[in-house]
Design an enzyme around this catalytic site. Structure first.
Site, PDB file in Angstrom:
ATOM      1  N   CYS A  58       0.832  -1.184  -0.029  1.00  0.00           N
ATOM      2  CA  CYS A  58      -0.091   0.117   0.051  1.00  0.00           C
ATOM      3  C   CYS A  58       1.135   1.261   0.301  1.00  0.00           C
ATOM      4  O   CYS A  58       2.026   1.079  -0.264  1.00  0.00           O
ATOM      5  CB  CYS A  58      -1.107  -0.152   1.136  1.00  0.00           C
ATOM      6  N   CYS A  96      -1.537   0.834   7.161  1.00  0.00           N
ATOM      7  CA  CYS A  96      -2.858   0.683   7.403  1.00  0.00           C
ATOM      8  C   CYS A  96      -3.178  -0.828   6.542  1.00  0.00           C
ATOM      9  O   CYS A  96      -3.744  -1.698   7.303  1.00  0.00           O
ATOM     10  CB  CYS A  96      -3.686   1.744   6.929  1.00  0.00           C
ATOM     11  N   ARG A  97      -3.102  -0.611   5.280  1.00  0.00           N
ATOM     12  CA  ARG A  97      -3.913  -1.752   4.547  1.00  0.00           C
ATOM     13  C   ARG A  97      -2.975  -2.928   4.402  1.00  0.00           C
ATOM     14  O   ARG A  97      -3.291  -4.081   4.361  1.00  0.00           O
ATOM     15  CB  ARG A  97      -4.394  -1.296   3.020  1.00  0.00           C
ATOM     16  N   SER A  98      -1.669  -2.575   3.697  1.00  0.00           N
ATOM     17  CA  SER A  98      -0.943  -3.702   3.442  1.00  0.00           C
ATOM     18  C   SER A  98      -0.684  -4.507   4.847  1.00  0.00           C
ATOM     19  O   SER A  98      -0.410  -5.899   4.720  1.00  0.00           O
ATOM     20  CB  SER A  98       0.284  -3.292   2.764  1.00  0.00           C
ATOM     21  N   ASN A 114       2.400   1.709   4.223  1.00  0.00           N
ATOM     22  CA  ASN A 114       2.590   0.360   4.956  1.00  0.00           C
ATOM     23  C   ASN A 114       2.171   0.537   6.558  1.00  0.00           C
ATOM     24  O   ASN A 114       3.204  -0.206   7.358  1.00  0.00           O
ATOM     25  CB  ASN A 114       4.092  -0.140   4.619  1.00  0.00           C
ATOM     26  N   ASP A 153      -8.217   3.678   1.287  1.00  0.00           N
ATOM     27  CA  ASP A 153      -7.391   3.791   2.629  1.00  0.00           C
ATOM     28  C   ASP A 153      -7.972   4.479   3.823  1.00  0.00           C
ATOM     29  O   ASP A 153      -8.841   5.437   3.730  1.00  0.00           O
ATOM     30  CB  ASP A 153      -6.371   5.069   1.937  1.00  0.00           C
TER      31      ASP A 153
END
Length: 151
Positions: free
Chosen positions: A8, A13-15, A11, A122
């Site tokens: 993401c 939140c999402r990934s 690095n 995001d």
């Protein structure tokens, strides 16, 4: 060993969530999962506390992960590179050296034919509900990835 990278922007939140979710579903002796960001804003930091909290709520500990930036060597190390949105896709593809590198990169939600929007939003500027929504999207995609990899 099959190596899988989640990417993401920062690095945090999402990934990290995608990393933790997929890692929890795959046998560690056959699969290595990691995550990275396309930007260098948070190198060395833990994931966002809201990502840590939503993962923990679902029985996954991502608190030991540390943020790092995507680099050229990741194309050599990883068999699959899943990105969270089109911007991440374009940033990773810009670094690709050849068609083999490009072939490894996919939008993670492309694996789920049941959804139309193929980017993971995001949640950084959102609230816990946004993080839970991202968790659910990534969990569903990870179930599909896991089924495909183990079949």
């Amino acid at each position: 060993m099959t190596n899988i990278l989640m990417v993401c922007l920062g690095n945090i939140c999402r990934s990290p969530l995608a990393h933790g979710i997929l890692e929890s579903k795959l046998p560690k002796e056959k699969f290595y999962v990691d995550s990275a960001g396309t930007a260098n804003y948070h190198i060395g930091e833990k994931p966002d506390h809201r990502s840590i909290e939503v993962a923990k709520k679902h029985g996954i500990d991502i608190s030991t992960q540390r943020c790092r930036q995507f680099n050229l060597e990741d194309f050599d190390k990883f068999d699959y590179i899943y990105v969270m949105d089109q911007s991440n896709f374009e940033n990773v593809i810009k670094l690709a050296r050849n068609t083999n590198d490009i072939a490894k990169v996919k939008l993670i939600l492309e694996v789920d034919d049941s959804i139309k929007v193929k980017h993971v939003p995001d949640p950084y500027h959102g609230d816990r509900t946004d993080f839970e929504n991202v968790y659910q999207l990534l969990n569903n995609a990870s179930n599909i990835i896991t089924t495909n990899l183990l079949s």
